[in-house]
Write a protein that holds these residues in place. Structure first.
Motif, PDB file in Angstrom:
ATOM      1  N   TRP A   1       0.824  -1.210   0.000  1.00 28.14           N
ATOM      2  CA  TRP A   1       0.000   0.000   0.000  1.00 28.14           C
ATOM      3  C   TRP A   1       0.857   1.259   0.000  1.00 28.14           C
ATOM      4  O   TRP A   1       1.992   1.248   0.492  1.00 28.14           O
ATOM      5  CB  TRP A   1      -0.903   0.007   1.244  1.00 28.14           C
ATOM      6  CG  TRP A   1      -1.902  -1.107   1.276  1.00 28.14           C
ATOM      7  CD1 TRP A   1      -2.632  -1.584   0.228  1.00 28.14           C
ATOM      8  CD2 TRP A   1      -2.269  -1.888   2.416  1.00 28.14           C
ATOM      9  NE1 TRP A   1      -3.447  -2.619   0.641  1.00 28.14           N
ATOM     10  CE2 TRP A   1      -3.257  -2.821   1.988  1.00 28.14           C
ATOM     11  CE3 TRP A   1      -1.894  -1.896   3.762  1.00 28.14           C
ATOM     12  CZ2 TRP A   1      -3.838  -3.744   2.845  1.00 28.14           C
ATOM     13  CZ3 TRP A   1      -2.476  -2.807   4.621  1.00 28.14           C
ATOM     14  CH2 TRP A   1      -3.443  -3.726   4.161  1.00 28.14           C
ATOM     15  N   PRO A   2       0.334   2.363  -0.535  1.00 26.57           N
ATOM     16  CA  PRO A   2       1.061   3.639  -0.485  1.00 26.57           C
ATOM     17  C   PRO A   2       1.227   4.106   0.959  1.00 26.57           C
ATOM     18  O   PRO A   2       0.319   3.949   1.790  1.00 26.57           O
ATOM     19  CB  PRO A   2       0.158   4.595  -1.274  1.00 26.57           C
ATOM     20  CG  PRO A   2      -0.749   3.724  -2.073  1.00 26.57           C
ATOM     21  CD  PRO A   2      -0.936   2.471  -1.273  1.00 26.57           C
TER      22      PRO A   2
ATOM     23  N   ASP B   1      10.642   2.033   0.089  1.00 30.68           N
ATOM     24  CA  ASP B   1      10.146   2.250  -1.266  1.00 30.68           C
ATOM     25  C   ASP B   1       8.673   2.640  -1.335  1.00 30.68           C
ATOM     26  O   ASP B   1       8.178   2.977  -2.406  1.00 30.68           O
ATOM     27  CB  ASP B   1      10.351   0.977  -2.106  1.00 30.68           C
ATOM     28  CG  ASP B   1      11.827   0.627  -2.258  1.00 30.68           C
ATOM     29  OD1 ASP B   1      12.661   1.547  -2.218  1.00 30.68           O
ATOM     30  OD2 ASP B   1      12.127  -0.576  -2.387  1.00 30.68           O
ATOM     31  N   HIS B   2       7.959   2.569  -0.224  1.00 30.35           N
ATOM     32  CA  HIS B   2       6.524   2.851  -0.265  1.00 30.35           C
ATOM     33  C   HIS B   2       6.180   4.273   0.175  1.00 30.35           C
ATOM     34  O   HIS B   2       5.031   4.691   0.047  1.00 30.35           O
ATOM     35  CB  HIS B   2       5.767   1.824   0.584  1.00 30.35           C
ATOM     36  CG  HIS B   2       5.665   0.491  -0.065  1.00 30.35           C
ATOM     37  ND1 HIS B   2       4.481  -0.026  -0.551  1.00 30.35           N
ATOM     38  CD2 HIS B   2       6.609  -0.439  -0.351  1.00 30.35           C
ATOM     39  CE1 HIS B   2       4.709  -1.214  -1.094  1.00 30.35           C
ATOM     40  NE2 HIS B   2       5.996  -1.482  -0.971  1.00 30.35           N
TER      41      HIS B   2
ATOM     42  N   PRO C   1      -1.333  -5.177  -6.855  1.00 28.98           N
ATOM     43  CA  PRO C   1      -0.197  -4.292  -7.143  1.00 28.98           C
ATOM     44  C   PRO C   1      -0.559  -3.106  -8.027  1.00 28.98           C
ATOM     45  O   PRO C   1       0.197  -2.125  -8.071  1.00 28.98           O
ATOM     46  CB  PRO C   1       0.811  -5.211  -7.843  1.00 28.98           C
ATOM     47  CG  PRO C   1      -0.017  -6.312  -8.424  1.00 28.98           C
ATOM     48  CD  PRO C   1      -1.147  -6.516  -7.463  1.00 28.98           C
ATOM     49  N   GLU C   2      -1.672  -3.158  -8.733  1.00 29.45           N
ATOM     50  CA  GLU C   2      -2.034  -2.046  -9.607  1.00 29.45           C
ATOM     51  C   GLU C   2      -2.321  -0.774  -8.817  1.00 29.45           C
ATOM     52  O   GLU C   2      -2.029   0.335  -9.278  1.00 29.45           O
ATOM     53  CB  GLU C   2      -3.246  -2.419 -10.470  1.00 29.45           C
ATOM     54  CG  GLU C   2      -2.942  -3.459 -11.535  1.00 29.45           C
ATOM     55  CD  GLU C   2      -4.097  -3.650 -12.502  1.00 29.45           C
ATOM     56  OE1 GLU C   2      -5.049  -2.835 -12.455  1.00 29.45           O
ATOM     57  OE2 GLU C   2      -4.040  -4.608 -13.288  1.00 29.45           O
ATOM     58  N   TRP C   3      -2.904  -0.908  -7.639  1.00 29.90           N
ATOM     59  CA  TRP C   3      -3.220   0.262  -6.812  1.00 29.90           C
ATOM     60  C   TRP C   3      -1.944   0.983  -6.384  1.00 29.90           C
ATOM     61  O   TRP C   3      -1.792   2.195  -6.601  1.00 29.90           O
ATOM     62  CB  TRP C   3      -4.035  -0.183  -5.603  1.00 29.90           C
ATOM     63  CG  TRP C   3      -4.292   0.866  -4.552  1.00 29.90           C
ATOM     64  CD1 TRP C   3      -3.837   0.869  -3.275  1.00 29.90           C
ATOM     65  CD2 TRP C   3      -5.093   2.054  -4.682  1.00 29.90           C
ATOM     66  NE1 TRP C   3      -4.286   1.972  -2.595  1.00 29.90           N
ATOM     67  CE2 TRP C   3      -5.068   2.715  -3.441  1.00 29.90           C
ATOM     68  CE3 TRP C   3      -5.826   2.604  -5.729  1.00 29.90           C
ATOM     69  CZ2 TRP C   3      -5.742   3.920  -3.214  1.00 29.90           C
ATOM     70  CZ3 TRP C   3      -6.501   3.807  -5.510  1.00 29.90           C
ATOM     71  CH2 TRP C   3      -6.456   4.451  -4.271  1.00 29.90           C
ATOM     72  N   PHE C   4      -1.007   0.248  -5.817  1.00 30.77           N
ATOM     73  CA  PHE C   4       0.251   0.861  -5.403  1.00 30.77           C
ATOM     74  C   PHE C   4       1.044   1.351  -6.606  1.00 30.77           C
ATOM     75  O   PHE C   4       1.640   2.444  -6.583  1.00 30.77           O
ATOM     76  CB  PHE C   4       1.083  -0.139  -4.593  1.00 30.77           C
ATOM     77  CG  PHE C   4       2.447   0.369  -4.229  1.00 30.77           C
ATOM     78  CD1 PHE C   4       2.616   1.492  -3.433  1.00 30.77           C
ATOM     79  CD2 PHE C   4       3.582  -0.284  -4.700  1.00 30.77           C
ATOM     80  CE1 PHE C   4       3.880   1.964  -3.104  1.00 30.77           C
ATOM     81  CE2 PHE C   4       4.853   0.167  -4.373  1.00 30.77           C
ATOM     82  CZ  PHE C   4       5.002   1.293  -3.577  1.00 30.77           C
ATOM     83  N   GLY C   5       1.040   0.576  -7.684  1.00 26.81           N
ATOM     84  CA  GLY C   5       1.777   0.978  -8.878  1.00 26.81           C
ATOM     85  C   GLY C   5       1.295   2.290  -9.448  1.00 26.81           C
ATOM     86  O   GLY C   5       2.093   3.113  -9.924  1.00 26.81           O
TER      87      GLY C   5
END
Length: 346
Positions: A34-35, A48-49, A124-128
């Motif tokens: 998550w961000p 990295d987040h 992973p699409e949300w964080f990406g």
């Protein structure tokens, strides 16, 4: 209300790390994919987040898509985060507050603790999408600032943030400097153990020079100690530069962002065009003080810089003891600059 031991996957989630949150939000965001929206004084702006431009992105399409927020520490820095935590369509989970200010000033649907973990790693699409948007916005922001005539307060904050080495200390004044640092500071490496402290609240301007000196003395193992503050904050406690006979003196570089007044108010309601006739006297408060002469009166070494290159050179060459680096910036364009930065968000 018992804290959740496991967070289910599914809702579009962000982790907010306010002041004094510590490492747990970074670990949770990393494990859940998550961000991480971490204030500079959270102790969690690592890995990295951690996103640099999160407060701008919260007012854009990605921010509107948030469904769940997990909060650690005490978030006090930005209106976009406050608006996010007040949204009726967002589920807010929070770790219990610590210390004297334990009460949560926003409604919560449940609690977590420092050991709470996600059920797995989320889509992973949300964080990406957040990472891609953050990097793009950061590049646009850097280009906008570089194109400005003269040094900007954002560039000062960025340079100071970069100058803090692993194991270092940074003491930040209230008002604009901590918010500029929030927008400019990239995530540090995990384990570097930098300590970032900031004055906050209604009395945030009080005693910042003295507090920065005290923090540097109280952390003698720091690899380096720096302070970042505005000119009005510096003048409010300039007497802190006067040390008594035999008193210990730390190695401390104080960077003063001098725009001859209080620029924070130009970005608030008081700075609206309809208040222009009263603004300078009541809120801009220009002072015209010669900081070089003030520093000379206290025998404090002083540098005056007007570009990123000069600032970086000054920061790379500490003389030892207490010294002041005066970074001269504009105030007359601060509201316009802030509006152009916010327009970068799609």
């Amino acid at each position: 209300m018992s804290p959740l031991s496991t967070l289910p996957l599914g809702p579009r989630t962000v982790v907010v790390a306010g002041d004094d949150a510590g490492p747990p939000p970074r670990v949770l965001a990393q494990d859940g994919g998550w961000p991480l929206l971490a204030e500079p004084t959270s102790g969690a702006r690592t890995g990295d987040h951690a996103l640099r431009c999160y407060r701008l992105l919260l007012d854009g399409e990605l921010g509107r898509g948030i469904e769940r927020v997990v909060v650690f520490g005490r978030p006090t820095l930005s209106r976009p985060v406050s608006r996010l935590l007040a949204r009726a369509d967002v589920e807010v989970l929070a770790a219990p507050g610590r210390g004297a200010w334990a009460e949560r000033p926003f409604p919560i649907a449940g609690t977590v603790d420092r050991e709470t973990r996600p059920a797995g790693r989320d889509d992973p699409e949300w964080f990406g999408a957040w990472v891609e948007a953050d990097r793009s916005l950061g590049r646009q922001l850097d280009a906008l600032l570089a194109a400005e005539a003269g040094l900007t307060p954002h560039e000062v904050a960025g340079a100071v943030g970069r100058a803090v080495p692993p194991g270092g200390l940074l003491y930040v004044g209230a008002s604009s400097p901590i918010r500029d640092l929030d927008l400019m500071a990239r995530g540090y490496a995990v384990g570097d153990r930098r300590k970032v402290i900031a004055n906050r609240g209604l009395s945030g301007i009080d005693g910042v020079v003295s507090s920065a000196i005290g923090a540097a003395l109280g952390r003698p193992h720091s690899t380096r100690s720096l302070a970042l503050m505005g000119d009005v904050t510096f003048l409010h406690d300039a007497g802190g530069l006067v040390l008594g006979p035999g008193e210990p003196e730390p190695d401390l570089t104080i960077v003063v962002v001098n725009d001859d007044g209080g620029s924070i108010f130009s970005m608030l309601e008081q700075g609206a065009p309809e208040h222009v006739e009263q603004f300078e006297r009541l809120f801009g408060t220009p002072h015209g003080v010669d900081l070089a002469q003030l520093c000379a009166a206290t025998r404090t070494p002083h540098w005056r810089v007007g570009s990123v290159g000069e600032l970086e050179h000054a920061l790379a060459s500490p003389n030892g003891g207490i010294e002041v680096v005066e970074a001269v910036v504009r105030r007359d364009n601060r509201r316009d600059l802030d509006e152009r930065i916010r327009r970068l968000v799609p």
